[in-house]
Design a protein around this motif. Structure first.
Motif, PDB file in Angstrom:
ATOM      1  N   SER A 154       0.819  -1.209   0.000  1.00  0.00           N
ATOM      2  CA  SER A 154       0.000   0.000   0.000  1.00  0.00           C
ATOM      3  C   SER A 154       0.852   1.257   0.000  1.00  0.00           C
ATOM      4  N   ASP A 166      -6.138  -0.596   3.772  1.00  0.00           N
ATOM      5  CA  ASP A 166      -7.066  -1.103   2.751  1.00  0.00           C
ATOM      6  C   ASP A 166      -8.500  -1.261   3.246  1.00  0.00           C
ATOM      7  N   SER A 181      -5.578  -0.900  -4.955  1.00  0.00           N
ATOM      8  CA  SER A 181      -4.297  -0.478  -5.529  1.00  0.00           C
ATOM      9  C   SER A 181      -4.377   0.610  -6.606  1.00  0.00           C
TER      10      SER A 181
END
Lengths: 95, 482
Positions: free
Chosen positions: B131, B424, B178
């Motif tokens: 990330s 996330d 992403s």
């Protein structure tokens, strides 16, 4: 849940990975932490819920059975770590 | 920087088509800017020659009165996990550092057919696992706005290159956020399309039931124009479907009467104050413009992260089994026999985070644990999907932060790698449910770093998201604080 050294070694072998002693220690802690976090799943009641492997409900997608040009052999072999003319070279697999 | 580079993609295409500027001139400017921004480490490979050739081809078509295609020789970038024929595609991994695909991904063929000039392959987290775009064999990406901060990940190079005006748009891939999270961190727009809207043929697989390719751009309409090029049924990807819209880029910004759902789980007490403030202001601005705001609930929200890490790691472990050092990629032949090649090549070729995911994936799939983890997570997946679909039945879009904070400090989370997984939390449920989601900038935090707002839509309802986000962009003037 505590993931043991023995399990780390078993899982590493399944994935064809060699781990150093330090990496094994790190992986024990990592997998123990992950499985601890995965306990969140136990809190969800799924007794009457079917699993989803894929969000689409498609099955057996077919395309016309039509011959099309394939890749050039040389283009594929260009990435080979070791080659001999038209073939990949690998160690003897059958004694 | 050449001012031409600051145009939106849509304007650049018009400028080239009307001969105000040539595609070659834009591509040269882009290549110059990439060299200027080398320190950001956004690109793993720059392909000047083929980019200039594509641009010249577009210019030639225009000179002859022909159609140069919807992207008309304008420079774009492609994430380095998307295959490009003759241009190395590394996945930011030592394993593939010299791998040159013998074919183009279908989206790359589409970009080329649309006349795009592909100037390079962007840096990322190795195999798209991360990330912060810090897990790259080629070094970390540095955020264009503040170099001590990350650009987000895993499509960090793509988002940062668009933010720095090195290119007009870029392709990313999104397995658990992403595209959207780096878009938020870099202050650009990024779309994760509905699962199956965009072909995955040629995308090096991470988690096949979650992966989706999508665009990053500086405006919502730029993303829509890219989607016009990217969305089509591809016989080479049996999961891909025909698109439901003829064109996306002709959307009309619209907010009046649109119903926005806010799930209470999206705004926990612990949420970063700046993120809360900006999101509240954004929702208030949309409400002021005529949107109807509804409260809703996603009960399984807190279980989504665990679900994601079980499923994505399991799929990754299976997908990455193909990297064996035999046909392509890193191969260590110093040992004795075939098995040694597997062990040594994988051990030497993969980075630490990739190994962690393979280990986690094989653990949850291994004998004795399958039911407790993989099967259980697959069932929770059903619930998450149902709950998002239920919430969207009464709403046109759900709105939440894209990430729980702005871009974090480089190196900060590499010491505690599970900490980074929390980034996330807002993005993974969308992949689990297969829905489309768009991240757009909604102001900055106290330190001037961008904050992203995520709009989640019904399956195949991308156009509706563009309408809403386009209207928001008009209200805020793009990056401006609301």
């Amino acid at each position: 849940m505590k993931v043991t050294r023995k399990e780390v070694e078993r899982i590493a072998a399944l994935g064809r990975l060699e781990l150093s002693e330090e990496q094994k220690r790190e992986m024990e802690a990592h997998l123990s932490g992950m499985t601890e976090h995965f306990k969140m799943l136990d809190a969800v009641d799924t007794s009457s819920v079917p699993p989803t492997a894929h969000i689409l409900d498609k099955v057996n997608v077919l395309r016309p059975d039509k011959a099309e040009p394939s890749f050039e052999r040389d283009a594929l072999l260009a990435n080979a770590p070791e080659r001999d003319g038209e073939c990949y070279i690998v160690p003897r697999a059958v004694e | 920087m050449n001012n031409l580079l600051q145009m939106p993609l849509t304007e650049a295409v018009k400028a080239v088509k009307s001969k105000k500027v040539s595609a070659v001139e834009l591509t040269r400017a882009s290549l110059g800017r990439i060299a200027e921004c080398k320190e950001l480490n956004n690109f793993i490979t720059v392909c000047a020659e083929s980019a200039l050739a594509a641009a010249a081809e577009a210019d030639k078509k225009i000179a002859l009165g022909g159609d140069p295609g919807p992207l008309a020789g304008v420079p774009v970038a492609v994430k380095d996990n998307i295959s490009t024929k003759g241009i190395r595609t590394t996945c930011a991994s030592k394993f593939l550092q010299n791998y040159v695909p013998p074919f183009d991904a279908s989206v790359v063929t589409a970009l080329r057919n649309a006349g795009a000039s592909i100037v390079g392959k962007t840096n990322m987290d190795e195999f798209a696992m991360g990330s912060g775009s810090e897990n790259s064999y080629f070094g970390a990406v540095k955020n264009f706005r503040e170099r001590s901060r990350v650009a987000g990940g895993s499509s960090g190079g793509s988002a940062n290159a668009v933010a720095a005006c090195e290119v007009f748009a870029a392709l990313g891939s999104d397995t658990g956020g992403s595209i959207r999270q780096p878009a938020a961190y870099c202050g650009v727009a990024g779309l994760k399309p509905t699962y199956s809207l965009v072909s995955r043929y040629g995308l090096i697989a991470f988690a096949s039931s979650l992966d989706q390719i999508g665009p990053l751009g500086r405006t919502v309409r730029d993303c829509a124009l890219m989607l016009d090029v990217l969305a089509f049924a591809d016989p080479r990807d049996s999961t891909s479907v025909p698109r439901p819209q003829k064109t996306y880029s002709d959307f009309v910004p619209r907010v009046k009467g649109k119903r926005i759902g806010i799930a209470k789980e999206f705004f926990p007490d612990t949420l970063n104050a700046d993120v809360r403030k900006r999101l509240n202001a954004a929702v208030a601005a949309l409400e002021g413009a005529g949107a109807v705001v509804k409260e809703t609930s996603i009960k399984s929200f807190n279980a989504a992260l665990a679900t994601y890490y079980v499923l994505s790691s399991a799929e990754a472990a299976s997908n990455l089994a193909r990297f064996d050092g035999i046909k392509y990629g890193y191969s260590d032949r110093s040992g004795d026999g075939l098995t040694d090649i597997y062990f040594k090549s994988r051990t030497g070729g993969f980075g630490d985070e990739v190994k962690r995911r393979i280990m986690t994936g094989n653990y949850v799939l291994s004998s004795g644990y399958y039911d407790a983890y993989y099967l259980k997570a697959s069932k929770v997946r059903t619930l998450i999907k149902r709950e998002y679909e239920d919430a969207l039945r009464d709403c046109d879009a759900l709105i939440c932060p894209t990430a729980p904070s702005s871009a974090f400090k480089a190196g900060k989370k590499t010491s505690d790698h599970t900490q980074v997984y929390l980034e996330d939390v807002y993005t993974v449920p969308v992949n689990i449910a297969g829905l489309p989601a768009l991240s757009v900038p909604c102001g900055t935090d106290g330190g001037g770093m961008p904050i992203g707002m995520q709009l989640i839509g019904k399956a195949f309802d991308e156009k509706n998201l563009f309408e809403l986000a386009g209207a928001f962009e008009e209200i805020t003037g793009g990056n401006a604080d609301v």
